[in-house]
Scaffold this active site. Sequence first.
Site, PDB file in Angstrom:
ATOM      1  N   PRO A   1      -3.516  13.106   0.383  1.00  0.00           N
ATOM      2  CA  PRO A   1      -2.644  12.135  -0.304  1.00  0.00           C
ATOM      3  C   PRO A   1      -1.609  12.815  -1.212  1.00  0.00           C
ATOM      4  O   PRO A   1      -0.607  12.204  -1.568  1.00  0.00           O
ATOM      5  CB  PRO A   1      -3.619  11.295  -1.132  1.00  0.00           C
TER       6      PRO A   1
ATOM      7  N   GLU B   1     -14.106  13.612  -1.581  1.00  0.00           N
ATOM      8  CA  GLU B   1     -12.999  13.497  -2.537  1.00  0.00           C
ATOM      9  C   GLU B   1     -11.864  14.469  -2.256  1.00  0.00           C
ATOM     10  O   GLU B   1     -10.726  14.230  -2.648  1.00  0.00           O
ATOM     11  CB  GLU B   1     -13.499  13.698  -3.979  1.00  0.00           C
TER      12      GLU B   1
ATOM     13  N   ASP C   1      15.480   7.768  21.186  1.00  0.00           N
ATOM     14  CA  ASP C   1      16.768   8.033  20.545  1.00  0.00           C
ATOM     15  C   ASP C   1      17.105   6.943  19.552  1.00  0.00           C
ATOM     16  O   ASP C   1      17.671   7.214  18.512  1.00  0.00           O
ATOM     17  CB  ASP C   1      17.885   8.106  21.583  1.00  0.00           C
TER      18      ASP C   1
HETATM   19  C1  9D3 Z   1     -10.025   6.907  -3.683  1.00  0.00           C
HETATM   20  C2  9D3 Z   1     -10.217   8.391  -3.682  1.00  0.00           C
HETATM   21  N1  9D3 Z   1      -9.070   9.048  -4.309  1.00  0.00           N
HETATM   22  C3  9D3 Z   1      -9.322   9.237  -5.740  1.00  0.00           C
HETATM   23  C4  9D3 Z   1      -8.123   8.840  -6.544  1.00  0.00           C
HETATM   24  C5  9D3 Z   1      -8.764  10.344  -3.700  1.00  0.00           C
HETATM   25  C6  9D3 Z   1      -8.793  10.355  -2.221  1.00  0.00           C
HETATM   26  C7  9D3 Z   1      -9.615  11.240  -1.537  1.00  0.00           C
HETATM   27  C8  9D3 Z   1      -9.635  11.263  -0.162  1.00  0.00           C
HETATM   28  C9  9D3 Z   1      -7.997   9.500  -1.477  1.00  0.00           C
HETATM   29  C10 9D3 Z   1      -8.035   9.518  -0.062  1.00  0.00           C
HETATM   30  C11 9D3 Z   1      -8.865  10.402   0.566  1.00  0.00           C
HETATM   31  C12 9D3 Z   1      -8.918  10.424   2.047  1.00  0.00           C
HETATM   32  N2  9D3 Z   1      -7.560  10.424   2.641  1.00  0.00           N
HETATM   33  C13 9D3 Z   1      -6.963  11.543   3.011  1.00  0.00           C
HETATM   34  O1  9D3 Z   1      -7.554  12.605   2.950  1.00  0.00           O
HETATM   35  C14 9D3 Z   1      -5.597  11.511   3.485  1.00  0.00           C
HETATM   36  C15 9D3 Z   1      -4.566  10.521   3.330  1.00  0.00           C
HETATM   37  C16 9D3 Z   1      -4.562   9.239   2.684  1.00  0.00           C
HETATM   38  O2  9D3 Z   1      -5.548   8.731   2.118  1.00  0.00           O
HETATM   39  N3  9D3 Z   1      -3.382   8.540   2.710  1.00  0.00           N
HETATM   40  C17 9D3 Z   1      -2.271   8.991   3.313  1.00  0.00           C
HETATM   41  N4  9D3 Z   1      -2.222  10.175   3.910  1.00  0.00           N
HETATM   42  C18 9D3 Z   1      -3.370  10.914   3.909  1.00  0.00           C
HETATM   43  S1  9D3 Z   1      -3.524  12.413   4.614  1.00  0.00           S
HETATM   44  C19 9D3 Z   1      -5.102  12.578   4.185  1.00  0.00           C
END
Ligand code: 9D3
Length: 255
Positions: A93, A120, A173
């Site tokens: 994220p 996490e 395209d």
């Molecule tokens: C609710 C958990 N969050 C704490 C503030 C952190 C968190 C950890 C792991 C949020 C999402 C995840 C799992 N998602 C991804 O690893 C992830 C992701 C996403 O959640 N949204 C957009 N792109 C991506 S790329 C990897």
Amino acid sequence: MRFDILTVMPEMFSAVTEQGVTGRACRNGIATAKCWNPREFASDKHRTVDDRSYGGGPGMVMLYEPLAKTLDAIAEDVESSGKKAGPVLYLSPQGERWNQQLAAELGQFEQVTLLAGRYEGVDERLIESRVDREISIGDFVTSGGELPAMVMMDTMIRLLPGALGNIDSAEQDSFSDGLLDCPHYSRPEAVGEDGELKVPAVLMSGDHKKIQQWRLQQSLGRTSERRPDLLADRELNKQEQVLLREWQAAQGPAE
Ligand code: 9D3
């Protein structure tokens, strides 16, 4: 193009490697995908890949050691395949935002490694020492990096030469020109209770130049209404400006 995916949920990837356009590309050898489960590189008898976070708080962290060993094994396997090793991409994220331009750029590599996390997150020292780029697919929360990794694979695979038929490549395209698509209609000519839902007359006219203009105008109008941010990134030529003004004039005043 070769994808090496580090994941504790390798079964998920059959959605990309076996189904649809991406499944066909994998069967043809246009794309190859190999999953690597860090559990198989964990040294303890429980095959531990995660543990509690230093400093406390909820959620588990993926451990440096099994991930580093997995990345070493991937690097060795890619090396022995004779392919040039590309970047290690961590789905997170906190990453830069995925888009068509980044897909076209990363799709140029012969090989990429996708690190899909669960829990996490991943021990920061692994990211600092082994990850080249961090990528997010958007501002929403998924349950792990696997679905985002599959989104990236799908986006890149369909751009590979030979992955799509000609109809689709032409259609492509129209999104890579930075506008939303126009509306589409098919048979029958009238639908609904009393046949009141008709196909726009221009599409039945057989006048291909007029049809192409109408489609461009619809694309411009819809983009200006739904995604004005896309128009800010794109210069409109004189004809497009005229078509958009005409579309806007034809919209009723706001209610
Ligand atoms: C609710 C958990 N969050 C704490 C503030 C952190 C968190 C950890 C792991 C949020 C999402 C995840 C799992 N998602 C991804 O690893 C992830 C992701 C996403 O959640 N949204 C957009 N792109 C991506 S790329 C990897």
